[in-house]
Every structure is written in structure tokens, then in C-alpha cells.
Scaffold this motif. Structure first.
Motif, PDB file in Angstrom:
ATOM      1  N   GLN A  60      14.066 -42.440  53.400  1.00  0.00           N
ATOM      2  CA  GLN A  60      12.912 -42.823  54.210  1.00  0.00           C
ATOM      3  C   GLN A  60      11.964 -41.649  54.488  1.00  0.00           C
ATOM      4  OE1 GLN A  60      12.456 -46.096  54.830  1.00  0.00           O
ATOM      5  NE2 GLN A  60      14.305 -46.275  53.592  1.00  0.00           N
ATOM      6  N   ILE A  61      12.372 -40.457  54.117  1.00  0.00           N
ATOM      7  CA  ILE A  61      11.500 -39.295  54.316  1.00  0.00           C
ATOM      8  C   ILE A  61      10.324 -39.412  53.356  1.00  0.00           C
ATOM      9  CG2 ILE A  61      11.332 -36.779  54.140  1.00  0.00           C
ATOM     10  CD1 ILE A  61      14.325 -36.672  54.893  1.00  0.00           C
ATOM     11  N   ASP A  62       9.126 -39.245  53.899  1.00  0.00           N
ATOM     12  CA  ASP A  62       7.910 -39.397  53.110  1.00  0.00           C
ATOM     13  C   ASP A  62       7.936 -38.496  51.874  1.00  0.00           C
ATOM     14  OD1 ASP A  62       5.349 -40.487  52.618  1.00  0.00           O
ATOM     15  OD2 ASP A  62       4.403 -38.721  53.494  1.00  0.00           O
ATOM     16  N   GLY A  63       7.741 -39.086  50.720  1.00  0.00           N
ATOM     17  CA  GLY A  63       7.704 -38.340  49.469  1.00  0.00           C
ATOM     18  C   GLY A  63       9.029 -38.204  48.762  1.00  0.00           C
ATOM     19  N   PHE A  64      10.134 -38.508  49.434  1.00  0.00           N
ATOM     20  CA  PHE A  64      11.451 -38.386  48.818  1.00  0.00           C
ATOM     21  C   PHE A  64      11.714 -39.553  47.861  1.00  0.00           C
ATOM     22  CE2 PHE A  64      14.499 -35.470  51.356  1.00  0.00           C
ATOM     23  CZ  PHE A  64      13.544 -34.489  51.437  1.00  0.00           C
ATOM     24  N   LEU A  65      12.469 -39.270  46.807  1.00  0.00           N
ATOM     25  CA  LEU A  65      12.956 -40.302  45.894  1.00  0.00           C
ATOM     26  C   LEU A  65      14.405 -39.973  45.571  1.00  0.00           C
ATOM     27  CD1 LEU A  65      12.399 -42.850  44.289  1.00  0.00           C
ATOM     28  CD2 LEU A  65      11.589 -41.420  42.412  1.00  0.00           C
ATOM     29  N   LEU A  66      15.300 -40.798  46.074  1.00  0.00           N
ATOM     30  CA  LEU A  66      16.732 -40.568  45.876  1.00  0.00           C
ATOM     31  C   LEU A  66      17.231 -41.307  44.642  1.00  0.00           C
ATOM     32  CD1 LEU A  66      18.179 -40.686  49.504  1.00  0.00           C
ATOM     33  CD2 LEU A  66      17.276 -38.758  48.212  1.00  0.00           C
ATOM     34  N   LEU A  67      16.837 -40.797  43.502  1.00  0.00           N
ATOM     35  CA  LEU A  67      17.350 -41.235  42.209  1.00  0.00           C
ATOM     36  C   LEU A  67      17.684 -39.973  41.430  1.00  0.00           C
ATOM     37  CD1 LEU A  67      14.687 -43.932  41.202  1.00  0.00           C
ATOM     38  CD2 LEU A  67      16.991 -44.348  42.091  1.00  0.00           C
ATOM     39  N   GLY A  68      18.702 -40.040  40.606  1.00  0.00           N
ATOM     40  CA  GLY A  68      19.058 -38.876  39.808  1.00  0.00           C
ATOM     41  C   GLY A  68      17.898 -38.421  38.942  1.00  0.00           C
ATOM     42  N   GLY A  69      17.829 -37.115  38.710  1.00  0.00           N
ATOM     43  CA  GLY A  69      16.796 -36.567  37.838  1.00  0.00           C
ATOM     44  C   GLY A  69      16.038 -35.406  38.438  1.00  0.00           C
ATOM     45  N   GLY A  70      16.314 -35.059  39.694  1.00  0.00           N
ATOM     46  CA  GLY A  70      15.691 -33.903  40.324  1.00  0.00           C
ATOM     47  C   GLY A  70      16.718 -32.795  40.501  1.00  0.00           C
ATOM     48  N   VAL A  71      16.401 -31.592  40.040  1.00  0.00           N
ATOM     49  CA  VAL A  71      17.350 -30.480  40.075  1.00  0.00           C
ATOM     50  C   VAL A  71      16.631 -29.220  40.539  1.00  0.00           C
ATOM     51  CG1 VAL A  71      19.001 -29.110  38.722  1.00  0.00           C
ATOM     52  CG2 VAL A  71      18.601 -31.509  38.131  1.00  0.00           C
ATOM     53  N   ARG A 116       7.552 -36.421  39.821  1.00  0.00           N
ATOM     54  CA  ARG A 116       7.018 -35.572  40.894  1.00  0.00           C
ATOM     55  C   ARG A 116       7.817 -35.736  42.182  1.00  0.00           C
ATOM     56  NH1 ARG A 116       4.494 -36.427  45.250  1.00  0.00           N
ATOM     57  NH2 ARG A 116       3.978 -38.578  44.754  1.00  0.00           N
ATOM     58  N   ARG A 117       8.105 -36.971  42.541  1.00  0.00           N
ATOM     59  CA  ARG A 117       8.840 -37.216  43.779  1.00  0.00           C
ATOM     60  C   ARG A 117      10.272 -36.684  43.694  1.00  0.00           C
ATOM     61  NH1 ARG A 117       8.268 -43.195  45.416  1.00  0.00           N
ATOM     62  NH2 ARG A 117       9.415 -42.422  47.225  1.00  0.00           N
ATOM     63  N   LYS A 118      10.893 -36.803  42.542  1.00  0.00           N
ATOM     64  CA  LYS A 118      12.244 -36.250  42.379  1.00  0.00           C
ATOM     65  C   LYS A 118      12.220 -34.729  42.496  1.00  0.00           C
ATOM     66  CE  LYS A 118      13.917 -39.929  39.319  1.00  0.00           C
ATOM     67  NZ  LYS A 118      14.484 -40.204  37.966  1.00  0.00           N
ATOM     68  N   ALA A 119      11.237 -34.089  41.869  1.00  0.00           N
ATOM     69  CA  ALA A 119      11.142 -32.632  41.953  1.00  0.00           C
ATOM     70  C   ALA A 119      10.880 -32.198  43.387  1.00  0.00           C
ATOM     71  CB  ALA A 119      10.029 -32.124  41.020  1.00  0.00           C
ATOM     72  N   TYR A 120       9.978 -32.886  44.075  1.00  0.00           N
ATOM     73  CA  TYR A 120       9.670 -32.572  45.478  1.00  0.00           C
ATOM     74  C   TYR A 120      10.909 -32.724  46.360  1.00  0.00           C
ATOM     75  CZ  TYR A 120       7.778 -33.072  50.172  1.00  0.00           C
ATOM     76  OH  TYR A 120       7.540 -32.936  51.518  1.00  0.00           O
ATOM     77  N   THR A 121      11.637 -33.811  46.164  1.00  0.00           N
ATOM     78  CA  THR A 121      12.846 -34.062  46.942  1.00  0.00           C
ATOM     79  C   THR A 121      13.860 -32.947  46.733  1.00  0.00           C
ATOM     80  OG1 THR A 121      12.494 -36.448  46.750  1.00  0.00           O
ATOM     81  CG2 THR A 121      14.719 -35.726  47.358  1.00  0.00           C
ATOM     82  N   SER A 122      14.062 -32.570  45.479  1.00  0.00           N
ATOM     83  CA  SER A 122      15.032 -31.530  45.155  1.00  0.00           C
ATOM     84  C   SER A 122      14.631 -30.178  45.725  1.00  0.00           C
ATOM     85  CB  SER A 122      15.204 -31.449  43.636  1.00  0.00           C
ATOM     86  OG  SER A 122      16.175 -30.499  43.303  1.00  0.00           O
TER      87      SER A 122
END
Length: 163
Positions: free
Chosen positions: A112-123, A81-87
Motif C-alpha cells: 500500500q506504500i505509494d509507488g511500491f510494487l510487491l512482485l518479484g523482479g526488483g533487486v 520502474r516501480r519494482k526498482a523503486y521498491t527495492s
């Protein structure tokens, strides 16, 4: 030439009238396409032996669907969810954002942005150049493998992503 100019003038006037009225038309991913993409992503990872979760969000980052494979860890749903939101929020792949945060001092605090996850897997999921949603996958052993599965989800629906 005059006809082309009138066409642009007419188009610009329509856009201005739309904005002046406060009504915007925005493209968004449907529940049907979100389900198809998430299912394809999970199946792609399962074929490689990875139990993952896949989440598809709409253009605003709100969840449309989350699927978690049997045996996938409890953390995988939130990670996807966090990866999708970040993307969707950044209109960029999370792997590219991770690389930018590691190489560009001005981008080091993106994580550091709330809800972001900087790991590969969001497109991001696009219709032309417009982001209509994003898919995130979590649970494979490494972001690059999550991203392969996320892309498989997009590839499943790409023929339906027409402007």
C-alpha cells in the motif's frame, strides 16, 4: 592498541565533522553502470524469449535509465520502474518483500506504500553493504523470471562494484 584507538577516534571525528557541517557523501550508481545493467537484463530475458523492460534507479529511487525491448508491453516500463523503486527504497529484493507481506501480518500493507510494487523482479545494487541503486525488470511470465534477468544485469557490472 593506542594507534588503533587513535585511528577510530580520528575516523569518528571526521564523520562527526562531516555530519555537523550538514554535508554527506553518498555512493550512487553511474549512468554508465546503469545502462550496462539494464542492457544485460533485457538481453538476458530476450535470450529466453521474453520481451521486458528494465529500469535502474539510483540510491534515492530516481530513474537513471529505462530500456524496453521491442515487443514489450506498454505496462512493462512502469512495472520495472516501480519494482526498482521498491527495492531501492527498502534495500531489499521485491521477491523477499512479497514473501514477508504474505507471511507476516505486520508486513501485509507494504504493497500500500505509494509507488511500491510487491512482485518479484526488483533487486538492490550494492557496493559492499551500501545500496547504490536497484534494478527492476517487468514483462517475463512471472516475478521469479524477472528477477533472474535483473540479477543478470547486476552480474554484468559486479566486477565494477568495488568499495
Amino acid at each position: 592498541m593506542l594507534r588503533t584507538s587513535l585511528l577510530f577516534l580520528s575516523f569518528g571525528t571526521a564523520l562527526n565533522a562531516q555530519a555537523a557541517n550538514g554535508v554527506l557523501a553518498q555512493k550512487n550508481i553511474s549512468l554508465n553502470l546503469a545502462n550496462m545493467a539494464a542492457q544485460a537484463a533485457v538481453e538476458n530475458c530476450l535470450a529466453s524469449g521474453y520481451q521486458v523492460a528494465a529500469t535502474v534507479v539510483d540510491f534515492a529511487g530516481d530513474v537513471k535509465v529505462t530500456l524496453r525491448a521491442d515487443g514489450a508491453g506498454p505496462h512493462t516500463a512502469d512495472a520495472s520502474r516501480r519494482k526498482a523503486y521498491t527495492s531501492a527504497s527498502a534495500k531489499n529484493a521485491t521477491s523477499a518483500m512479497l514473501a514477508a507481506s504474505q507471511s507476516n501480518p505486520a508486513a501485509q500493507n507494504l504493497g500500500q506504500i505509494d509507488g511500491f510494487l510487491l512482485l518479484g523482479g526488483g533487486v538492490p545494487i550494492r557496493v559492499g553493504n551500501i545500496v547504490i541503486g536497484a534494478i527492476g525488470v517487468g514483462g517475463a511470465p512471472g516475478g521469479p523470471l524477472d528477477e533472474v534477468c535483473a540479477q543478470a544485469g547486476i552480474d554484468k557490472i559486479k566486477d565494477k562494484l568495488t568499495p
